[in-house]
Design a protein around this motif. Sequence first.
Motif, PDB file in Angstrom:
ATOM      1  N   ASP A  94     104.727  11.140 -47.154  1.00 53.93           N
ATOM      2  CA  ASP A  94     104.578  10.908 -45.717  1.00 53.93           C
ATOM      3  C   ASP A  94     103.328  11.649 -45.245  1.00 53.93           C
ATOM      4  OD1 ASP A  94     104.699  10.867 -42.925  1.00 53.93           O
ATOM      5  OD2 ASP A  94     106.873  11.133 -42.866  1.00 53.93           O
ATOM      6  N   ILE A  95     102.198  10.972 -45.213  1.00 57.01           N
ATOM      7  CA  ILE A  95     100.923  11.598 -44.856  1.00 57.01           C
ATOM      8  C   ILE A  95     100.941  12.111 -43.423  1.00 57.01           C
ATOM      9  CG2 ILE A  95      99.795   9.427 -44.196  1.00 57.01           C
ATOM     10  CD1 ILE A  95      98.116  12.445 -45.937  1.00 57.01           C
ATOM     11  N   GLU A  96     101.632  11.445 -42.520  1.00 55.24           N
ATOM     12  CA  GLU A  96     101.682  11.905 -41.128  1.00 55.24           C
ATOM     13  C   GLU A  96     102.435  13.227 -41.025  1.00 55.24           C
ATOM     14  OE1 GLU A  96      99.815  10.781 -38.693  1.00 55.24           O
ATOM     15  OE2 GLU A  96      99.056   9.388 -40.212  1.00 55.24           O
ATOM     16  N   ARG A  97     103.523  13.358 -41.761  1.00 53.75           N
ATOM     17  CA  ARG A  97     104.281  14.625 -41.743  1.00 53.75           C
ATOM     18  C   ARG A  97     103.437  15.725 -42.380  1.00 53.75           C
ATOM     19  NH1 ARG A  97     109.148  16.618 -40.519  1.00 53.75           N
ATOM     20  NH2 ARG A  97     110.060  14.602 -40.099  1.00 53.75           N
ATOM     21  N   LYS A  98     102.716  15.401 -43.452  1.00 54.93           N
ATOM     22  CA  LYS A  98     101.824  16.386 -44.076  1.00 54.93           C
ATOM     23  C   LYS A  98     100.804  16.879 -43.052  1.00 54.93           C
ATOM     24  CE  LYS A  98     101.902  14.769 -48.883  1.00 54.93           C
ATOM     25  NZ  LYS A  98     101.074  14.183 -49.961  1.00 54.93           N
ATOM     26  N   ARG A  99     100.221  15.966 -42.310  1.00 58.76           N
ATOM     27  CA  ARG A  99      99.232  16.353 -41.288  1.00 58.76           C
ATOM     28  C   ARG A  99      99.867  17.215 -40.207  1.00 58.76           C
ATOM     29  NH1 ARG A  99      96.968  10.570 -41.686  1.00 58.76           N
ATOM     30  NH2 ARG A  99      95.132  10.897 -43.000  1.00 58.76           N
ATOM     31  N   ALA A 100     101.058  16.848 -39.783  1.00 58.29           N
ATOM     32  CA  ALA A 100     101.740  17.594 -38.718  1.00 58.29           C
ATOM     33  C   ALA A 100     102.110  19.005 -39.168  1.00 58.29           C
ATOM     34  CB  ALA A 100     102.994  16.838 -38.272  1.00 58.29           C
TER      35      ALA A 100
END
Length: 166
Positions: A94-100
């Motif tokens: 989950d790239i978005e969770r990684k960014r968050a």
Amino acid sequence: MLKDTVDTRKLWELIKDIRFAMVTCQGAEGQLRSQPMTTLNGHRDRGGVLWFFMSRDSHPVAAIEEHPEVAVTYADPGSDSYVSISGAARVVEDIERKRAMWTASAEAWFPGGPADPELALVAVLIAEAEYWDVQSNRVVKLFEIARAAVAGTSPRQAGEQRRVRM
């Protein structure tokens, strides 16, 4: 006596300021190995999942793919707070969770940022947790231990012990 609860507030209160957790996984030959990891959970992420960044080629990631059951422990000797968590771990793409969840300190380990191919986001789904929160001061605890030793008994448990079932 150990009391059960489903209230997770005290659990999160105890671990929120502990920087490192020891994550214990089962190795290929059945041995248990622990490694320190930084918990990524912020205030909004205080549900039934612990989040960690790990290297894809590390022991924990290889181990959880074979045996997802893990133990995660926290200790804050300064305030006499201790937490033991058991659950199942998995790698989450989950790239978005990684960014968050990205932090400046993660940059040292993963210079490619949240999209670094070596970066694994690991979720530990909490099955059960147990915590000990000793609320009396050290002088009182030492007195209780000394009194029990003289009397030939066990010291009374000072503080709170609970099991949180998810």
